[in-house]
Design a protein around this motif. Structure first.
Motif, PDB file in Angstrom:
ATOM      1  N   LEU A 211       0.784  -1.204   0.030  1.00 54.35           N
ATOM      2  CA  LEU A 211       0.068   0.019   0.048  1.00 54.35           C
ATOM      3  C   LEU A 211       0.845   1.431   0.015  1.00 54.35           C
ATOM      4  CD1 LEU A 211      -2.742   1.397  -0.171  1.00 54.35           C
ATOM      5  CD2 LEU A 211      -2.961   0.876   2.329  1.00 54.35           C
ATOM      6  N   PRO A 212       2.039   1.507   0.900  1.00 53.15           N
ATOM      7  CA  PRO A 212       2.746   2.739   0.628  1.00 53.15           C
ATOM      8  C   PRO A 212       3.409   2.941  -0.520  1.00 53.15           C
ATOM      9  CG  PRO A 212       3.152   1.389   2.697  1.00 53.15           C
ATOM     10  CD  PRO A 212       2.440   0.354   1.949  1.00 53.15           C
ATOM     11  N   PHE A 213       3.958   1.717  -1.447  1.00 50.07           N
ATOM     12  CA  PHE A 213       4.193   2.017  -2.486  1.00 50.07           C
ATOM     13  C   PHE A 213       3.275   2.359  -3.599  1.00 50.07           C
ATOM     14  CE2 PHE A 213       6.933  -1.316  -0.536  1.00 50.07           C
ATOM     15  CZ  PHE A 213       8.156  -0.675  -0.467  1.00 50.07           C
ATOM     16  N   ALA A 214       1.975   1.812  -3.397  1.00 47.12           N
ATOM     17  CA  ALA A 214       1.065   2.105  -4.439  1.00 47.12           C
ATOM     18  C   ALA A 214       0.578   3.733  -4.146  1.00 47.12           C
ATOM     19  CB  ALA A 214      -0.345   1.329  -3.955  1.00 47.12           C
ATOM     20  N   LEU A 215       0.513   4.260  -2.989  1.00 50.03           N
ATOM     21  CA  LEU A 215       0.193   5.544  -2.981  1.00 50.03           C
ATOM     22  C   LEU A 215       1.431   6.396  -3.286  1.00 50.03           C
ATOM     23  CD1 LEU A 215      -0.872   5.526   1.195  1.00 50.03           C
ATOM     24  CD2 LEU A 215      -2.314   5.961  -1.000  1.00 50.03           C
ATOM     25  N   GLU A 216       2.674   5.966  -3.122  1.00 45.80           N
ATOM     26  CA  GLU A 216       3.856   6.923  -3.745  1.00 45.80           C
ATOM     27  C   GLU A 216       3.832   6.879  -5.335  1.00 45.80           C
ATOM     28  OE1 GLU A 216       6.728   9.154  -3.928  1.00 45.80           O
ATOM     29  OE2 GLU A 216       6.127   8.291  -2.171  1.00 45.80           O
ATOM     30  N   VAL A 217       3.337   5.602  -5.960  1.00 42.42           N
ATOM     31  CA  VAL A 217       3.202   5.515  -7.286  1.00 42.42           C
ATOM     32  C   VAL A 217       2.254   6.659  -7.795  1.00 42.42           C
ATOM     33  CG1 VAL A 217       2.511   4.093  -9.126  1.00 42.42           C
ATOM     34  CG2 VAL A 217       4.138   3.552  -7.798  1.00 42.42           C
ATOM     35  N   THR A 218       1.066   6.394  -7.221  1.00 41.02           N
ATOM     36  CA  THR A 218      -0.028   7.434  -7.489  1.00 41.02           C
ATOM     37  C   THR A 218       0.461   8.816  -7.363  1.00 41.02           C
ATOM     38  OG1 THR A 218      -1.608   5.630  -6.591  1.00 41.02           O
ATOM     39  CG2 THR A 218      -2.624   8.063  -6.708  1.00 41.02           C
ATOM     40  N   LYS A 219       1.021   9.118  -6.309  1.00 39.38           N
ATOM     41  CA  LYS A 219       1.456  10.607  -6.181  1.00 39.38           C
ATOM     42  C   LYS A 219       2.283  10.910  -7.220  1.00 39.38           C
ATOM     43  CE  LYS A 219       3.819  13.370  -2.672  1.00 39.38           C
ATOM     44  NZ  LYS A 219       4.432  13.411  -1.426  1.00 39.38           N
ATOM     45  N   ARG A 220       3.437  10.102  -7.633  1.00 44.71           N
ATOM     46  CA  ARG A 220       4.151  10.492  -8.763  1.00 44.71           C
ATOM     47  C   ARG A 220       3.609  10.873  -9.964  1.00 44.71           C
ATOM     48  NH1 ARG A 220      10.129   7.938  -8.110  1.00 44.71           N
ATOM     49  NH2 ARG A 220      10.490   8.144  -5.866  1.00 44.71           N
ATOM     50  N   LEU A 221       2.568   9.915 -10.239  1.00 47.71           N
ATOM     51  CA  LEU A 221       1.713  10.041 -11.484  1.00 47.71           C
ATOM     52  C   LEU A 221       0.908  11.359 -11.554  1.00 47.71           C
ATOM     53  CD1 LEU A 221       0.611   6.387 -12.153  1.00 47.71           C
ATOM     54  CD2 LEU A 221       2.517   7.305 -13.103  1.00 47.71           C
ATOM     55  N   ILE A 222       0.404  11.833 -10.430  1.00 48.18           N
ATOM     56  CA  ILE A 222      -0.161  13.012 -10.479  1.00 48.18           C
ATOM     57  C   ILE A 222       0.649  13.975 -10.618  1.00 48.18           C
ATOM     58  CG2 ILE A 222      -1.593  14.478  -8.941  1.00 48.18           C
ATOM     59  CD1 ILE A 222      -2.500  11.720  -7.567  1.00 48.18           C
ATOM     60  N   ASN A 333      11.719  -0.318  -5.096  1.00 48.17           N
ATOM     61  CA  ASN A 333      12.197   0.514  -6.234  1.00 48.17           C
ATOM     62  C   ASN A 333      11.175   1.223  -6.559  1.00 48.17           C
ATOM     63  OD1 ASN A 333      13.184   1.901  -8.484  1.00 48.17           O
ATOM     64  ND2 ASN A 333      14.921   0.128  -8.752  1.00 48.17           N
ATOM     65  N   VAL A 334      10.723   2.305  -6.084  1.00 48.26           N
ATOM     66  CA  VAL A 334       9.453   3.270  -6.502  1.00 48.26           C
ATOM     67  C   VAL A 334       9.536   3.730  -7.942  1.00 48.26           C
ATOM     68  CG1 VAL A 334       8.238   5.030  -5.834  1.00 48.26           C
ATOM     69  CG2 VAL A 334       8.983   3.778  -4.188  1.00 48.26           C
ATOM     70  N   GLU A 335      10.904   4.078  -8.314  1.00 52.60           N
ATOM     71  CA  GLU A 335      11.006   4.675  -9.581  1.00 52.60           C
ATOM     72  C   GLU A 335      10.703   3.445 -10.807  1.00 52.60           C
ATOM     73  OE1 GLU A 335      14.329   6.928 -12.595  1.00 52.60           O
ATOM     74  OE2 GLU A 335      14.843   6.286 -10.473  1.00 52.60           O
ATOM     75  N   MET A 337       8.871   0.926 -10.322  1.00 49.99           N
ATOM     76  CA  MET A 337       7.440   0.545 -10.173  1.00 49.99           C
ATOM     77  C   MET A 337       6.707   1.643 -11.069  1.00 49.99           C
ATOM     78  SD  MET A 337       7.335   0.033  -5.875  1.00 49.99           S
ATOM     79  CE  MET A 337       8.048  -1.248  -5.069  1.00 49.99           C
ATOM     80  N   THR A 338       7.063   2.868 -10.662  1.00 52.44           N
ATOM     81  CA  THR A 338       6.253   3.950 -11.426  1.00 52.44           C
ATOM     82  C   THR A 338       6.472   3.954 -13.027  1.00 52.44           C
ATOM     83  OG1 THR A 338       6.745   5.446  -9.446  1.00 52.44           O
ATOM     84  CG2 THR A 338       5.905   6.552 -11.597  1.00 52.44           C
ATOM     85  N   ASN A 339       7.646   3.613 -13.369  1.00 57.58           N
ATOM     86  CA  ASN A 339       7.978   3.534 -14.850  1.00 57.58           C
ATOM     87  C   ASN A 339       7.130   2.577 -15.515  1.00 57.58           C
ATOM     88  OD1 ASN A 339       9.565   5.681 -14.937  1.00 57.58           O
ATOM     89  ND2 ASN A 339      11.506   4.638 -14.432  1.00 57.58           N
ATOM     90  N   LEU A 340       7.252   1.271 -14.814  1.00 53.31           N
ATOM     91  CA  LEU A 340       6.336   0.397 -15.388  1.00 53.31           C
ATOM     92  C   LEU A 340       4.924   0.443 -15.534  1.00 53.31           C
ATOM     93  CD1 LEU A 340       6.636  -2.691 -16.791  1.00 53.31           C
ATOM     94  CD2 LEU A 340       6.586  -3.684 -14.644  1.00 53.31           C
ATOM     95  N   THR A 341       4.425   1.066 -14.253  1.00 56.18           N
ATOM     96  CA  THR A 341       2.974   1.587 -14.431  1.00 56.18           C
ATOM     97  C   THR A 341       2.448   2.286 -15.565  1.00 56.18           C
ATOM     98  OG1 THR A 341       3.045   1.211 -12.051  1.00 56.18           O
ATOM     99  CG2 THR A 341       1.262   2.579 -12.936  1.00 56.18           C
ATOM    100  N   LYS A 342       3.395   3.332 -15.618  1.00 55.99           N
ATOM    101  CA  LYS A 342       3.392   4.343 -16.908  1.00 55.99           C
ATOM    102  C   LYS A 342       3.461   3.683 -18.156  1.00 55.99           C
ATOM    103  CE  LYS A 342       5.971   7.939 -16.657  1.00 55.99           C
ATOM    104  NZ  LYS A 342       7.233   8.704 -16.272  1.00 55.99           N
ATOM    105  N   LYS A 343       4.205   2.604 -18.495  1.00 53.85           N
ATOM    106  CA  LYS A 343       4.204   2.062 -19.632  1.00 53.85           C
ATOM    107  C   LYS A 343       3.136   1.374 -19.838  1.00 53.85           C
ATOM    108  CE  LYS A 343       6.972  -1.794 -21.849  1.00 53.85           C
ATOM    109  NZ  LYS A 343       8.181  -2.921 -21.626  1.00 53.85           N
ATOM    110  N   PHE A 344       2.496   0.376 -18.880  1.00 50.69           N
ATOM    111  CA  PHE A 344       1.290  -0.392 -19.215  1.00 50.69           C
ATOM    112  C   PHE A 344       0.190   0.646 -19.183  1.00 50.69           C
ATOM    113  CE2 PHE A 344       2.720  -4.067 -16.432  1.00 50.69           C
ATOM    114  CZ  PHE A 344       3.534  -4.439 -17.427  1.00 50.69           C
TER     115      PHE A 344
END
Length: 459
Positions: A211-222, A333-335, A337-344
């Motif tokens: 959950l903390p990583f999901a919140l961090e990924v969300t924050k970065r995408l925003i 590795n939040v970076e 995580m974020t990059n792969l989420t953006k890719k998808f």
């Protein structure tokens, strides 16, 4: 049913009539219903305030939520001693009437009561103390694990059992393809109040699953200008457990502190039959935690519904789907995580080959038949057929209680109750059961016994 077995299933986790508590309990339900087609199945699970009545889960499958461990997992044995003793006696009584016992997980630690019956255990994690103790003390007939990862973990730590490797059966969790496939999510989207935005799913029951990583990924995408909605289910145990309830209070404060109130949606627990809509609603499912999964049902279910998964390389998640079919990220590795989420999000992958891989490797019918074959291999035996009638002639105030003017005080529940029963003990330290039931509703007597205020005695 000619040649049928009396199968006893034990579970520290709850089995509900209308809800699925989590991935492990979903498998338990499916296996039990399948076994009930040709056997008599009894499931003993934990009694909770929200689940305490006996019911039929399926044909020949009776669920009895009567065990008295701690209401919510883990720390199952964090319960008053009389509740543990009661649970032991209930299990012991049912064992004598069974041909084989299947322990879903490995956390029932009353090993001596299983001496005369075939016992199959199936650890559903390799983390919680109850499970680990059950595995490390395993000396019985069969152990079912869901992945080679789990088998390797067990073999690496347990060397006291002769021929152990041959006693371990790897039966992967199966995915029901009739249930898990793309389903139009429009109705559920409206019910949850989610607009047509990029939707991230966190379909897990505990914050430790990322959950903390999901919140961090969300924050970065925003922060990059993306309009995102992160969906988080309110775990059903929060209704009865203050610690879990407080976890969600802290979560809401974190969401506010991170200015994510408009982007994070905490919603009611989703019924199992609507999970395909839920997965289909998402653009990406996040499995980013460090929790050492023994399998990872969410990953397969999401992929079957056409939604890609960003998963950490943790425990069984490393092997369930090959990296060539589903790239994974390093834990923490939040970076990445974020990059792969953006890719998808930018380019949703074609998951048809992955779906076929799941259908072949994690075949639902093969899983059900695998459990059936293991349990059926033990055949039948001579069993006790006596009823479970109340057997004590007398009742006494429990030694951890004392009699007050306004009722009976219990050291463990820290309250005074049952003034109507207390009156019967005014002239002595014991009363006959028959005389008490003439004064008090028998259900009240049963409740007082369950809650440890009085104890049965034959002398």
């Amino acid at each position: 049913m000619n040649g049928s077995q009396e199968i006893l299933i034990l579970s520290l986790g709850p089995v509900f009539r209308n809800y699925v508590h989590g991935g492990s309990q979903k498998i338990l339900r499916d296996v039990a219903v399948y076994l009930g087609k040709s056997n008599n199945v009894t499931i003993l699970c934990n009694r909770r305030r929200d689940n305490k009545d006996t019911f039929m889960l399926g044909e020949n499958v009776t669920v009895k939520p009567i065990l008295q461990f701690k209401e919510t997992f883990p720390e199952a044995y964090n319960a008053p001693p009389y509740k543990l003793a009661f649970s032991r006696e209930i299990i012991k009584n049912h064992v004598t009437k069974s041909d084989v016992v299947y322990m879903h997980d490995a956390g029932i630690l009353f090993h001596d009561i299983f001496d005369d019956v075939p016992l199959v255990i199936s650890p559903r994690d390799f983390l919680y103390p109850e499970t680990l103790l059950g595995v490390l003390n395993f000396k019985r007939d069969k152990m079912i694990v869901t992945t080679q990862y789990m088998k390797d973990c067990v073999l690496a730590l347990t060397d006291s059992v002769s021929n152990l490797e041959n006693k371990i059966e790897v039966i992967p969790n199966g995915v029901n393809s009739e249930l898990f496939h793309y389903k139009n999510p429009s109705s559920l989207r409206n019910e949850l109040g989610i607009k047509d935005t990029v939707t991230l799913l966190y379909p897990h029951r505990t914050p430790t699953k990322g959950l903390p990583f999901a919140l961090e990924v969300t924050k970065r995408l925003i922060s990059e200008g993306m309009n995102v909605a992160l969906l988080i289910p309110n775990y059903i145990d929060s209704l009865i457990n203050e610690d879990i309830k407080n976890t969600y209070k802290i979560l809401k404060k974190t969401i506010t502190a991170w200015n994510l109130d408009s982007y994070v949606f905490i919603h009611d627990w989703i019924p199992q039959e609507r999970m395909p809509e839920y997965y289909s609603l998402g653009d990406v499912t996040l499995c980013l935690g460090t929790f050492p999964e023994s399998f990872g049902n969410v990953t397969l279910e999401s992929l079957m519904c056409g939604t890609p998964v960003v998963a950490s390389k943790v425990a069984a998640q490393r092997e369930v789907i090959p990296d060539s079919m589903m790239p994974k990220v390093d834990p923490f590795n939040v970076e990445e995580m974020t990059n792969l989420t953006k890719k998808f999000i930018a380019n949703k992958p074609d998951l048809r080959d992955v779906r076929q891989y799941i259908l072949d490797k994690y075949n639902y019918v093969n899983m059900l038949e695998g459990y059936s074959q293991v349990l059926r291999s033990f055949g039948t035996r001579i069993k006790n057929t006596q009823s479970d009638n109340f057997s004590h002639s007398f009742l006494k105030i429990a030694p951890w209680c004392y009699l007050k003017n306004d009722g009976i005080y219990n050291d463990y529940t820290e309250n005074t109750a049952y003034p109507d029963i207390a009156v019967a003990f005014a002239n002595g330290d014991r009363v006959s059961y028959n005389s008490l039931k003439d004064l008090v509703n028998p259900k009240r007597i049963s409740d007082a016994l369950l809650e440890g205020f009085i104890r049965g005695s034959n002398a």
